[in-house]
Motif scaffolding. Sequence first.
Motif, PDB file in Angstrom:
ATOM      1  N   PRO A  55       1.003  -1.711  -0.224  1.00 21.78           N
ATOM      2  CA  PRO A  55      -0.036  -0.220   0.260  1.00 21.78           C
ATOM      3  C   PRO A  55       0.802   1.129  -0.212  1.00 21.78           C
ATOM      4  O   PRO A  55       2.175   1.086   0.634  1.00 21.78           O
ATOM      5  CB  PRO A  55      -0.937  -0.091   1.588  1.00 21.78           C
ATOM      6  CG  PRO A  55       0.851  -1.139   2.175  1.00 21.78           C
ATOM      7  CD  PRO A  55       0.606  -1.506   1.956  1.00 21.78           C
ATOM      8  N   ALA A  56       0.312   2.405  -0.052  1.00 20.42           N
ATOM      9  CA  ALA A  56       1.277   3.254  -0.315  1.00 20.42           C
ATOM     10  C   ALA A  56       1.242   3.892   0.375  1.00 20.42           C
ATOM     11  O   ALA A  56       2.028   4.526   0.987  1.00 20.42           O
ATOM     12  CB  ALA A  56       0.565   3.985  -2.314  1.00 20.42           C
ATOM     13  N   ASN A  57       0.362   4.726   1.065  1.00 15.46           N
ATOM     14  CA  ASN A  57       0.230   5.049   2.692  1.00 15.46           C
ATOM     15  C   ASN A  57      -0.440   4.139   3.252  1.00 15.46           C
ATOM     16  O   ASN A  57      -1.284   4.445   4.707  1.00 15.46           O
ATOM     17  CB  ASN A  57      -1.393   6.185   2.361  1.00 15.46           C
ATOM     18  CG  ASN A  57      -0.496   7.133   1.041  1.00 15.46           C
ATOM     19  OD1 ASN A  57       0.591   7.562   1.227  1.00 15.46           O
ATOM     20  ND2 ASN A  57      -1.627   7.953   0.661  1.00 15.46           N
ATOM     21  N   ALA A  58       0.392   3.422   3.824  1.00 11.33           N
ATOM     22  CA  ALA A  58      -0.085   2.292   4.796  1.00 11.33           C
ATOM     23  C   ALA A  58      -0.086   2.422   6.432  1.00 11.33           C
ATOM     24  O   ALA A  58      -0.609   2.582   7.470  1.00 11.33           O
ATOM     25  CB  ALA A  58       0.871   1.019   4.397  1.00 11.33           C
ATOM     26  N   ASP A  59       0.979   4.113   6.108  1.00 12.66           N
ATOM     27  CA  ASP A  59       1.068   4.654   8.190  1.00 12.66           C
ATOM     28  C   ASP A  59      -0.074   5.493   8.454  1.00 12.66           C
ATOM     29  O   ASP A  59       0.035   5.795   9.214  1.00 12.66           O
ATOM     30  CB  ASP A  59       1.973   5.185   8.069  1.00 12.66           C
ATOM     31  CG  ASP A  59       3.372   6.186   6.917  1.00 12.66           C
ATOM     32  OD1 ASP A  59       1.922   5.987   6.106  1.00 12.66           O
ATOM     33  OD2 ASP A  59       4.156   6.702   8.050  1.00 12.66           O
ATOM     34  N   THR A  60      -0.887   5.909   7.244  1.00 13.17           N
ATOM     35  CA  THR A  60      -1.960   7.113   7.664  1.00 13.17           C
ATOM     36  C   THR A  60      -3.405   6.840   7.843  1.00 13.17           C
ATOM     37  O   THR A  60      -3.386   5.262   7.762  1.00 13.17           O
ATOM     38  CB  THR A  60      -2.396   7.594   6.203  1.00 13.17           C
ATOM     39  OG1 THR A  60      -2.708   6.873   5.212  1.00 13.17           O
ATOM     40  CG2 THR A  60      -0.628   8.779   5.129  1.00 13.17           C
ATOM     41  N   THR A  61      -3.692   7.458   8.461  1.00 13.67           N
ATOM     42  CA  THR A  61      -5.152   6.679   9.391  1.00 13.67           C
ATOM     43  C   THR A  61      -6.121   7.943   8.198  1.00 13.67           C
ATOM     44  O   THR A  61      -5.949   8.922   8.039  1.00 13.67           O
ATOM     45  CB  THR A  61      -5.524   7.417  10.999  1.00 13.67           C
ATOM     46  OG1 THR A  61      -4.946   8.449  10.630  1.00 13.67           O
ATOM     47  CG2 THR A  61      -4.003   6.578  11.467  1.00 13.67           C
TER      48      THR A  61
END
Length: 141
Positions: free
Chosen positions: A67-73
């Motif tokens: 995933p490109a933005n795995a750490d964003t909520t």
Amino acid sequence: MQSRIARLWWRIDPPAQPPPDSNPNPERKPKPSLGRRLWRFLWRGTALFLLAVALYLAAAALLTWFPANADTTPPEPGSGVRIYVCSNGAHVDLCVPAAAAGVAWREFVPDSDFDIGMYARFYRFGWGDREFYERCRNGMT
């Protein structure tokens, strides 16, 4: 001088010569025919094209696992800015609030560019020539 019998014998059974289709130089292979070369070229081109398509699809399938933005909520429901997509049949425009979520479009767009200027609640951004846009919006194409 050769005798008549030796000359006749020579005509009947000449000395052994290589067949005409054999290669006189064994180090070099004979050049394939034009049809065979064309067939080989088409076969290799098709194989390379199919290999490129297979590698592209394999890379696309493999990269979907990362995933490109795995750490964003994700944002909380109702906390974002509502924008609209408007269409008049010929163009699609983005309608954004004049001021919301810390972005005031009035700083970027002069009030003189709009008819109602500072009283606008939304700004509508589109693409194209203004005269053509107004003709299409009024149905006069």
